[in-house]
Design a protein around this motif. Structure first.
Motif, short mmCIF file in Angstrom:
data_model
loop_
_atom_site.label_atom_id
_atom_site.label_comp_id
_atom_site.label_asym_id
_atom_site.label_seq_id
_atom_site.Cartn_x
_atom_site.Cartn_y
_atom_site.Cartn_z
N LYS A 135 32.56 27.92 -13.27
CA LYS A 135 32.16 28.69 -14.28
C LYS A 135 31.66 27.71 -15.69
O LYS A 135 30.87 27.79 -15.98
CB LYS A 135 32.67 30.16 -14.72
N TYR A 136 32.60 27.04 -15.44
CA TYR A 136 32.71 26.04 -16.88
C TYR A 136 32.38 25.19 -16.01
O TYR A 136 33.06 24.22 -15.18
CB TYR A 136 34.00 25.66 -17.32
N TRP A 137 31.53 24.05 -17.20
CA TRP A 137 31.47 22.99 -17.17
C TRP A 137 31.36 21.70 -18.90
O TRP A 137 31.22 22.24 -19.91
CB TRP A 137 29.65 22.53 -16.72
N GLY A 138 32.18 20.99 -18.23
CA GLY A 138 32.46 19.70 -19.80
C GLY A 138 30.04 18.89 -19.49
O GLY A 138 30.04 18.60 -19.09
N GLN A 139 30.56 18.32 -20.09
CA GLN A 139 28.98 17.60 -21.07
C GLN A 139 28.75 16.32 -19.68
O GLN A 139 28.31 15.46 -19.72
CB GLN A 139 29.41 16.97 -22.20
N GLY A 140 29.90 15.81 -19.28
CA GLY A 140 30.23 14.34 -18.72
C GLY A 140 30.06 13.24 -19.39
O GLY A 140 29.91 12.99 -20.14
N THR A 141 30.81 11.97 -17.99
CA THR A 141 31.12 10.86 -18.88
C THR A 141 30.21 10.23 -17.86
O THR A 141 30.45 9.86 -16.85
CB THR A 141 32.73 10.97 -19.02
N GLN A 142 29.56 8.83 -18.24
CA GLN A 142 28.65 8.31 -17.44
C GLN A 142 30.05 7.20 -16.35
O GLN A 142 30.39 6.29 -17.25
CB GLN A 142 27.61 7.43 -18.40
#
Length: 123
Positions: free
Chosen positions: A111-118
């Protein structure tokens, strides 16, 4: 509401390692299923590793990646060893109430997500 913030991405050479972290807010962290996903442009988001009743890994990372969680500090980790160029992607942390084990590595299970890391792995 749960907020997730990833860190630890970067650029490494083939064979290198990185450790991703996901700091989670909210009082229910320890009861949630947690997972790491990755995505490259033009492709679907892929489940990499998950921590529900047990650990789950996609075949491509078995033996190289390890997921772990520190419930006391509301943090999820992904230790990535022996990195390959095909591991290059944006990596996302995900959280959600425990769902069917078949969804452990599927985006619909969260349900919940972070914004990501490359993460970029050069050959």
């Amino acid at each position: 509401q749960v907020q997730l913030v990833e860190s630890g991405g970067g650029s490494v050479e083939t064979g290198g390692f990185l450790r991703l972290s996901c700091a989670a807010s909210g009082p229910t962290f320890e009861t949630f299923s947690m997972g790491w996903f990755r995505q490259v442009p033009g492709k679907d988001r892929e489940g990499v590793a998950a921590f529900s009743s047990r650990e789950y890994y996609v075949d491509a990372v078995k033996g190289r990646f390890t997921i772990s969680r520190d419930n006391a500090n509301n943090t999820l980790y992904l230790q990535m060893n022996s990195l390959k160029p095909e591991d290059t992607a944006m990596y996302y942390c995900a959280a959600g109430p425990p769902a069917n084990y078949k969804l452990a590595l599927h985006p619909q299970g969260y349900k919940y997500w972070g914004q990501g890391t490359q993460v970029t792995v050069s050959s």
